[in-house]
Design an enzyme around this catalytic site. Structure first.
Site, PDB file in Angstrom:
ATOM      1  N   GLU A  34       0.893  -1.235   0.030  1.00 12.35           N
ATOM      2  CA  GLU A  34      -0.109  -0.118   0.011  1.00 12.35           C
ATOM      3  C   GLU A  34       0.847   1.235   0.146  1.00 12.35           C
ATOM      4  OE1 GLU A  34      -3.193   0.316  -0.402  1.00 12.35           O
ATOM      5  OE2 GLU A  34      -3.537  -1.828  -0.429  1.00 12.35           O
ATOM      6  N   TYR A 117      -5.937   6.348   5.313  1.00 14.29           N
ATOM      7  CA  TYR A 117      -6.162   5.268   4.158  1.00 14.29           C
ATOM      8  C   TYR A 117      -5.436   3.936   4.600  1.00 14.29           C
ATOM      9  CZ  TYR A 117      -5.235   2.914  -0.197  1.00 14.29           C
ATOM     10  OH  TYR A 117      -5.049   1.590  -0.998  1.00 14.29           O
ATOM     11  N   ASP A 135      -8.869   6.055  -1.020  1.00 14.18           N
ATOM     12  CA  ASP A 135      -8.089   6.741  -1.801  1.00 14.18           C
ATOM     13  C   ASP A 135      -8.532   7.391  -3.163  1.00 14.18           C
ATOM     14  OD1 ASP A 135      -8.783   4.790  -3.606  1.00 14.18           O
ATOM     15  OD2 ASP A 135      -6.676   3.987  -3.864  1.00 14.18           O
TER      16      ASP A 135
END
Length: 342
Positions: A34, A117, A135
């Protein structure tokens, strides 16, 4: 609204993209992937991720690594503060949590480099915690699907989008739901004109019904990036090349060539370098121009090849590196054109 989750997950089960970090319930690997995916295309990340995990297979390996080795493996991926913060975060996880990332999004968000996030993504994907990972792709999909015609950079609107994600989420498959939204935004509900004919949510989509999907989300206009001119000198002394490890926030820890803000002539640079090194350069030759675009900044570079007498000592803050050892140093993509001259 259960129909939305059912339609989305059925599409995801059939169309999800194959990625080396998917299907592995490892919060560390989810974290690494990520962070790498932030502002970076999936196709670019795949090989970087594979090499990074091979070198640093767990939190402890990353925490104990030399920063230069971490940055070297990040070389060319950009946004190098991500790598430094990832390592700082790994050290926190090793010290505070015994090397195991927590599952609570609020606790995850206390770790260096993990924002809302990423905290939501780790909690949902690795631990099946019903958490939203919002996102740019998710903002676009939800703005269109739910008809949110407000600026998502406004905190209250962003909070509304997150709340909407949670209200639509299949609580039995939160990780898959979050990833399905990301995939849909990346491949179908794309910026500009979406491919509505392929969208599994078309029959329920507010923006499709209203005919304004291409106008959403309502993002503010971006300011043009600032352009900074630089003279960049590839300085050789015998078989060695001069490098400097940056201490500035931008590209911190990366190695770059000698640089000076502004554009000047070869004669001006000859005088400046003579003063810095205490000896006249044997040659200063302008070779080409190059540009490198950062998020809000453009480096407009004039590249020079400079030859100094052999066996000189490097000035403070610099290091002379033998040509056959250059690959050991993390050099950013901004120096790509200069690297060809080394």
């Amino acid at each position: 609204m259960t129909d939305m989750a059912e339609l989305l997950l059925a599409w995801y089960d059939a169309e999800k993209r194959a990625m080396p970090w998917r299907g592995i319930r490892d919060p560390y690997r989810t974290w690494v992937s990520e962070i790498m995916l932030q502002q970076t295309r999936v196709d670019t990340v795949r090989d970087y991720y594979t090499r990074f995990i091979a070198a640093f297979p767990d939190v402890f390996a990353l925490a104990e690594a030399d920063e230069a080795d971490v940055l070297k493996l990040w070389e060319g991926l950009g946004y190098y503060s991500r790598a430094r913060n990832l390592q700082k975060g790994a050290r926190q996880v090793a010290e505070r949590f015994g090397g195991i990332l927590p599952s609570d999004p609020s606790v995850l968000a206390s770790i260096c480099g993990i924002g809302p996030y990423t905290a939501g993504a780790i909690a949902a994907i690795a631990y099946d915690v019903p958490a939203a990972a919002v996102d740019g792709n998710v903002i676009r999909v939800i703005s269109r699907f739910s008809g949110i015609r407000k600026d998502p950079t406004v905190p209250a609107v962003h909070a509304l989008i997150e709340k909407t994600v949670l209200s639509l989420m299949d609580k039995n498959r939160p990780g898959d739901f979050d990833q399905a939204l990301m995939d849909l935004g990346a491949t179908v509900c794309v910026p500009g004109t979406p491919d509505c004919d392929r969208c599994p949510l078309r029959v329920l989509c507010d923006a499709y019904a209203a005919g304004d999907a291409q106008d959403l989300p309502l993002l503010p206009a971006k300011a043009p990036p600032k352009v900074k001119p630089y003279d960049v000198c590839v300085i050789r002394s015998g078989t060695r090349v001069l490098l400097r490890q940056r201490t500035e926030k931008l590209l911190n820890g990366m190695y770059v060539c000698w640089m000076r803000e502004g554009h000047s002539s070869a004669a001006d640079l000859q005088a400046v370098l003579a003063g810095q090194f205490g000896t006249e350069p044997l040659s200063v030759t302008r070779r080409e121009s190059a540009k490198h675009v950062f998020t809000h900044l453009v480096w407009d570079m004039d590249l020079y090849l400079v030859t100094l007498p052999p066996e000189l000592s490097a000035p403070a803050g610099y290091v002379f590196v033998n040509a056959d050892e250059l690959d050991r140093y993390p050099v950013p993509a901004a120096m790509k054109a200069a690297r060809k001259l080394m």
